[in-house]
Design an enzyme around this catalytic site. Structure first.
Site, PDB file in Angstrom:
ATOM      1  N   LYS A  20     -42.288 107.846 -73.047  1.00 49.48           N
ATOM      2  CA  LYS A  20     -42.077 107.300 -71.701  1.00 49.48           C
ATOM      3  C   LYS A  20     -43.176 107.597 -70.703  1.00 49.48           C
ATOM      4  O   LYS A  20     -43.819 108.623 -70.732  1.00 49.48           O
ATOM      5  CB  LYS A  20     -40.753 107.807 -71.143  1.00 49.48           C
ATOM      6  CG  LYS A  20     -39.595 107.230 -71.914  1.00 49.48           C
ATOM      7  CD  LYS A  20     -38.357 107.136 -71.096  1.00 49.48           C
ATOM      8  CE  LYS A  20     -38.491 106.196 -69.923  1.00 49.48           C
ATOM      9  NZ  LYS A  20     -37.379 106.398 -69.012  1.00 49.48           N
ATOM     10  N   HIS A  46     -34.056  84.797 -56.042  1.00 46.79           N
ATOM     11  CA  HIS A  46     -32.908  85.311 -56.816  1.00 46.79           C
ATOM     12  C   HIS A  46     -33.358  86.099 -58.050  1.00 46.79           C
ATOM     13  O   HIS A  46     -32.631  86.163 -59.046  1.00 46.79           O
ATOM     14  CB  HIS A  46     -31.981  84.175 -57.267  1.00 46.79           C
ATOM     15  CG  HIS A  46     -31.651  83.195 -56.190  1.00 46.79           C
ATOM     16  ND1 HIS A  46     -30.571  83.333 -55.357  1.00 46.79           N
ATOM     17  CD2 HIS A  46     -32.296  82.064 -55.798  1.00 46.79           C
ATOM     18  CE1 HIS A  46     -30.552  82.333 -54.497  1.00 46.79           C
ATOM     19  NE2 HIS A  46     -31.595  81.553 -54.736  1.00 46.79           N
ATOM     20  N   SER A  78     -41.520 111.994 -69.561  1.00 45.81           N
ATOM     21  CA  SER A  78     -40.141 112.445 -69.687  1.00 45.81           C
ATOM     22  C   SER A  78     -40.130 113.765 -70.456  1.00 45.81           C
ATOM     23  O   SER A  78     -40.999 114.029 -71.286  1.00 45.81           O
ATOM     24  CB  SER A  78     -39.342 111.374 -70.438  1.00 45.81           C
ATOM     25  OG  SER A  78     -38.280 111.961 -71.144  1.00 45.81           O
ATOM     26  N   GLU A 101     -40.373 105.215 -57.245  1.00 38.61           N
ATOM     27  CA  GLU A 101     -38.945 105.557 -57.214  1.00 38.61           C
ATOM     28  C   GLU A 101     -38.647 106.543 -56.090  1.00 38.61           C
ATOM     29  O   GLU A 101     -37.638 106.433 -55.392  1.00 38.61           O
ATOM     30  CB  GLU A 101     -38.513 106.165 -58.554  1.00 38.61           C
ATOM     31  CG  GLU A 101     -38.420 105.140 -59.664  1.00 38.61           C
ATOM     32  CD  GLU A 101     -38.127 105.806 -61.005  1.00 38.61           C
ATOM     33  OE1 GLU A 101     -37.077 105.520 -61.587  1.00 38.61           O
ATOM     34  OE2 GLU A 101     -38.954 106.606 -61.466  1.00 38.61           O
TER      35      GLU A 101
END
Ligand code: ARG
Length: 463
Positions: A285, A158, A279, A292
């Site tokens: 970043k 979970h 970024s 992804e």
């Protein structure tokens, strides 16, 4: 659009240019050209073998086809939309090269069995290449596992910390998934490797062809037993995209974990510069674009599976032009899976670094050893459910006191149950908690080492 197409003899008018474009598949089925040439050579040799054409005619055809192969490889064969598809383009060029003998190639054949042959030859090749890429990925999974048998990491259910595990165990779970992927592709290969050639347009042919002969020249294991099925079956393509979807699903689960692990919230891995991007606006970043993208590309492959199922649904026998739509789905699936496997392999090989201090902290800062306290009591004769309830209370009290289980005094333990002894501290260290799960397939180090050994042996298996 010229009226002079391969099939225009019975037509009065010519095709509307937009319709010609709409109808054409040359823009994408050029991908099949080498398989088309190979399939056509085998067909020509079969025609000679059965006396339908002469041996020298077959030789001329095969030489002409080989010339087209060279032209294509050198970038000199670029058929346009007026050729409609790769099959017509090849036949036309062949006739230009060798003259009227080229027109004999299509004897006892239709584009329907021809295209079926081409995509099977193509897919057969691609399946082998994808299997090799799976093996490359498995090599890295095993390498990471070997390096991290004793590295501990929180295990989750979970997405809540559940029990600590060996990091190698985690990698080896992906080894198992990719091993199923590998074997599944092998099974699909067998069903792909059947020849439809000689099914004709749908009903077979009046010529005394030898389907087994051309099939064996092409390395097919068998021939379709029914010509209608031969020209219209795409089960193998659906099975392949299904297998590809499972590969992408597995890659996307691993991707999701790498994305989570690289976040500040988890902070388990460092993304190396070679596999991360920045970024355009936030200078601090470092983004996990590679996992992804893999995660995103899974959606695209699942879409192709839907597309092919829907294309086939309700399609009456035998060939229908709808089947031309199978190609882009198939080609894109192949490209996407190969690229994703490659990217994941590089990412695992050189794109990540585990933060060992942070992992050591992570397995020490929670109650993921609570099951082990219950197991400890159960081993001393307390029924497991009662032990479970007692430990639940200990967790509650400890949480309130801001303590972890390892911080409780022996006196406090004994207040919970007199069976607790000094050895409770050793029993709940993360390392012991992991080592103790020595059941077959569990995360105990002994089990993980034997899993690892099996995985290495499976990689040596050439099948
Ligand atoms: N380009 C066609 C395809 O990809 C080849 C087969 C055409 N057959 C036909 N009967 N029109 O399916």
């Amino acid at each position: 659009m010229t009226k002079d197409t391969t099939w225009s003899a019975r037509f009065e008018g010519s095709l509307h240019p937009a319709i010609a474009l709409f109808n054409a598949s040359i823009g994408f089925d050029i991908e099949l050209i080498e398989y088309d040439l190979t399939g056509s050579s085998a067909h020509a040799l079969m025609l000679a073998h059965t006396g339908i054409i002469s041996q020298s005619e077959a030789e001329e055809i095969v030489a002409g086809l080989e010339q087209i192969r060279q032209e294509y490889r050198q970038g000199q064969f670029n058929p346009g939309v007026e050729q409609e598809d790769v099959h017509f383009a090849v036949e036309r060029r062949l006739t230009e090269i060798i003259g009227d003998v080229g027109k004999k190639l299509h004897t006892a054949r239709s584009r329907n069995d021809q295209v079926g042959t081409d995509i099977r030859l193509y897919l057969r090749d691609q399946i082998k290449q994808i299997q090799q890429k799976l093996r490359d990925l498995q090599g890295i999974l095993v390498k990471q596992a070997s390096a991290h048998v004793e590295t501990l990491i929180p295990g989750y259910t979970h997405l809540q910390r559940a029990q600590p595990i060996s990091l190698a165990h985690h990698f080896l779970a992906y080894f198992q998934m990719t091993q199923r992927d590998y074997l599944r592709l092998g099974e699909i290969y067998a069903r792909t490797n059947i020849s439809p050639l000689g099914s004709g347009a749908l009903a077979g042919t009046t010529f005394p062809i030898d389907r087994h002969y051309s099939a064996s020249l092409l390395g097919f294991e068998g021939v379709y037993a029914n010509s209608l099925d031969g020209v219209s079956d795409r089960d193998f393509a659906i099975e392949f995209i299904n297998a590809a979807s499972l590969i992408m699903m597995h890659l996307s689960r691993l991707s999701e974990e790498l994305i989570l692990w690289s976040s500040q919230e988890f902070n388990f891995i460092l993304l190396k510069d070679s596999c991360a991007t920045g970024s355009s606006i936030m200078p601090q970043k470092k983004n996990p674009d590679v996992p992804e993208l893999i995660r995103g590309k899974a959606g695209r492959v699942f879409g192709h599976l839907q597309a092919l199922l829907v294309i086939m649904k309700g399609l009456p026998l035998a060939y229908n032009k709808d089947l031309q739509e199978d190609k882009e789905a198939l080609f894109d699936t192949v490209k996407t899976v190969k690229a994703s496997l490659e990217a994941m392999t590089i990412l695992l090989e050189e794109g990540i670094e585990f933060k060992s201090n942070r992992l050591a902290e992570a397995v020490n800062e929670d109650f993921s050893n609570a099951t082990d306290v219950a197991d400890y009591l159960a081993q001393k004769g307390v029924p497991f459910r009662s032990a479970y309830n007692l430990v639940g209370k200990v967790v509650k009290v400890s949480l309130a006191a801001g303590k972890l289980l390892k911080d409780l005094t022996l006196e406090e333990w004994k207040q919970v149950h007199p069976a607790f002894e000094e050895d409770i501290y050793q029993a709940i260290t993360p390392k012991q908690v992991v080592a103790a799960r020595n059941s077959y397939g569990g995360t105990g180090f002994e089990q993980v080492r034997s899993q690892l050994e099996n995985a290495i042996n499976q990689l040596k298996d050439p099948q």
